[in-house]
Design an enzyme around this catalytic site. Structure first.
Site: not given
Length: 565
Positions: A170, A245, A269
């Protein structure tokens, strides 16, 4: 007409809430969002983009020859190996059934084929990854050349567990040489000068990062879209959200762009992207994995409870392998998930009712019913339906818990903690409304406005909510104990069309509840619906009982099939 529609939808949201104070906050946020959406685009429209990014894999896997598994993979045809588990790939590399170089190049080919459609990988590390893979192959060749038959097995078993296996990271994690912006335009030129602890631990375990993936702005929304990198699409249907996210990770892993990924979860997320992209994901018990090394930084007691880092993978067995690698050391499962007999667990099936959120769709209710019927038909004596009371105000509790944090405000973080020009959410909203140049997304602006309004709320209201949260945590842990899990929906509907997550913008309470509860949760894929979109559930366990949720995930994968290309 617009005013009437706004009023009706706003009042509907207000009606859903049991808390007047936080209901007003939600009404304000929802109304502003609807006003802008309707003004600029009209109601969100269905996007009829072709479903090209996952379903084609089945045909390619059937037709691709595996005879060149040690070649350089110069062609761009999908290799069947990219769908294998990370655990299996590591074994094949060590046994020389497969070279790391071939595997890395195969994943690169897959990314080049699919990323123009899904926009999941936002910065690549291909050159370095190929060099590392060649070093892995050379080292293994030396081991085979220099080891006796009796020593070979022990030498190979001493190699790192993920030796030569590609992964993705990420973008919010610090990864040397890579951008670390969390989608913030003001940080677009920033490059990490060191690895975060978790990136270092994955590298030490032999994993080879292929690059970094997209997030929502500052990792605080459930659509992975920002003004710096754009929007990531769901590989099962490009017109749908990939979640957030950690949506870039979900889309990458779900479409075989990497063997597994590294995400983070403060309100769902990891679990929402896992659900929307047909993957497994795990939010561990708080404190199991360090929270250091991610931007924006989160510290303080509330965030130490709510924020967790964890893996996303196509196979439950990979989650089980990855948790010990990512965890603070020394770590060992209290009971290894592989050894747990699920029939001895207390399994509760639940469909809680939350304020501010849609009710669970019929097709996801059917998934819960299928799981319940399976256990009951097999004579599972400890499976029962559970009505979870007291969660109606969960959204209020989540906001109050976030507000209790004494770290930098969200508005300050939008301004890169003072390093960039200050951000006034009302001015940014004005820019967005009148189609002027704006460096921030609508959800980020909306969250900044909510933060401002919540500062005006009476301290007594917040205190009461925090006391209620502590009471509910205690009750939930007592119910689950060391032997209980709850199977429940991850989200009220399957992955929505882009923009529809704003209607209402609070459905993530399905996942966020278990963040403020501080409990471990595993997202489990449950096949595809009639439109080819992933179905799934989440499994909640008692504090420190991650092994139970992972064991149930492993069991459900065997029964219902897990990830589907």
């Amino acid at each position: 007409m617009k005013t009437a529609l706004l009023l009706v939808l706003g009042l509907f949201t207000f009606y859903l809430t049991s808390s007047i104070v936080y209901g007003l906050v939600s009404l304000l946020f929802f109304s502003v969002i609807l006003l802008i959406v309707i003004h600029r685009t009209g109601l969100p429209k269905t996007n009829h983009l072709p479903k090209t990014c996952v379903t084609h894999l089945q045909n390619e896997f059937k037709t691709t020859s595996t005879s060149n598994s040690s070649s350089s993979a110069a062609n761009t045809t999908a290799s069947p190996f990219i769908s294998f588990s990370a655990k299996t790939l590591a074994q094949k590399i060590k046994s020389r059934e497969l070279t790391s170089t071939y595997l890395v190049q195969s994943y690169i080919n897959q990314i080049k084929n699919l990323n123009p459609h899904i926009n999941a990988l936002v910065y690549e590390n291909f050159t370095s990854a190929l060099e590392l893979s060649k070093n892995v192959d050379s080292h293994i060749d030396q081991i085979y050349s220099n080891s006796s038959a009796t020593d070979l097995s022990s030498t190979l078993s001493s190699l790192p567990p993920l030796y030569g296996v590609p992964c993705s990271i990420k973008e919010s994690y610090s990864f040397i040489g890579m951008p670390n912006t969390a989608g913030l335009v003001s940080r677009k030129n920033f490059r990490s000068v060191c690895d975060s602890p978790l990136v270092s631990q994955l590298k030490n375990a032999g994993a080879i990062p292929l690059g970094v993936t997209n997030t929502s702005e500052l990792c605080m929304w459930m659509e992975s879209s920002n003004a710096l990198y754009g929007r990531t699409n769901n590989p099962y249907d490009l017109g749908r959200t990939c979640g957030g996210s950690s949506g870039g990770e979900g889309a990458m892993v779900g479409s075989c762009g990497s063997a597994f990924g590294l995400g983070s979860d403060i309100g769902g997320s990891i679990r929402m992207p896992s659900f929307f992209n047909g993957c497994f994901g795990h939010k561990p018990t708080p404190g199991t994995i360090t929270n250091e090394g991610e931007y924006p930084p989160c510290s303080g007691l509330p965030n130490d409870v709510m924020l967790c880092k964890g893996p996303i993978a196509r196979y439950a067995s990979d989650l089980i392998e990855l948790i010990p690698i990512l965890a603070k050391q020394p770590f060992s499962y209290k009971i290894h998930p592989d050894t747990i007999d699920v029939s001895n667990l207390n399994i509760y099936i639940s469909d809680p009712q939350y304020s501010f959120a849609l009710k669970t769709s019929p097709e996801l209710k059917q998934v819960l019913g299928d799981i319940s019927n399976h256990f009951k038909n097999r004579g599972h004596k400890h499976c029962q339906e559970l009505e979870l009371k007291g969660l109606a105000s969960s959204f209020d509790v989540f906001l109050a818990t976030l507000d209790a944090d004494e770290g930098p405000s969200f508005i300050d973080t939008l301004g890169d903690c003072g390093k960039a020009a200050g951000v006034n959410p009302m001015i940014e909203l004005f820019k967005l409304f009148f189609s002027m140049e704006c460096s921030h997304t609508l959800p980020a602006i909306g969250l900044a406005l909510i933060e401002k309004v919540t500062k005006w709320l009476p301290d007594g209201s917040k205190k009461g909510l925090l006391e209620e949260a502590e009471k509910l945590r205690k009750e939930m842990n007592e119910r689950l104990g060391e032997n209980g899990v709850i199977v429940l929906p991850t989200y009220p509907v399957v992955a929505q069309k882009h923009s529809w997550a704003l209607m209402p913008p609070t459905n993530w309470v399905y996942t966020a509840t278990w963040n403020w509860m501080g409990l471990p949760v595993t997202a489990v894929p449950m096949g595809l619906n009639k439109d080819g979109v992933p179905l799934g559930v989440q499994v909640v366990g008692g504090k420190g009982m991650d092994h139970n949720t992972l064991a149930v995930a492993l069991y459900l994968e065997k029964v219902f099939g897990g990830w589907v290309p």
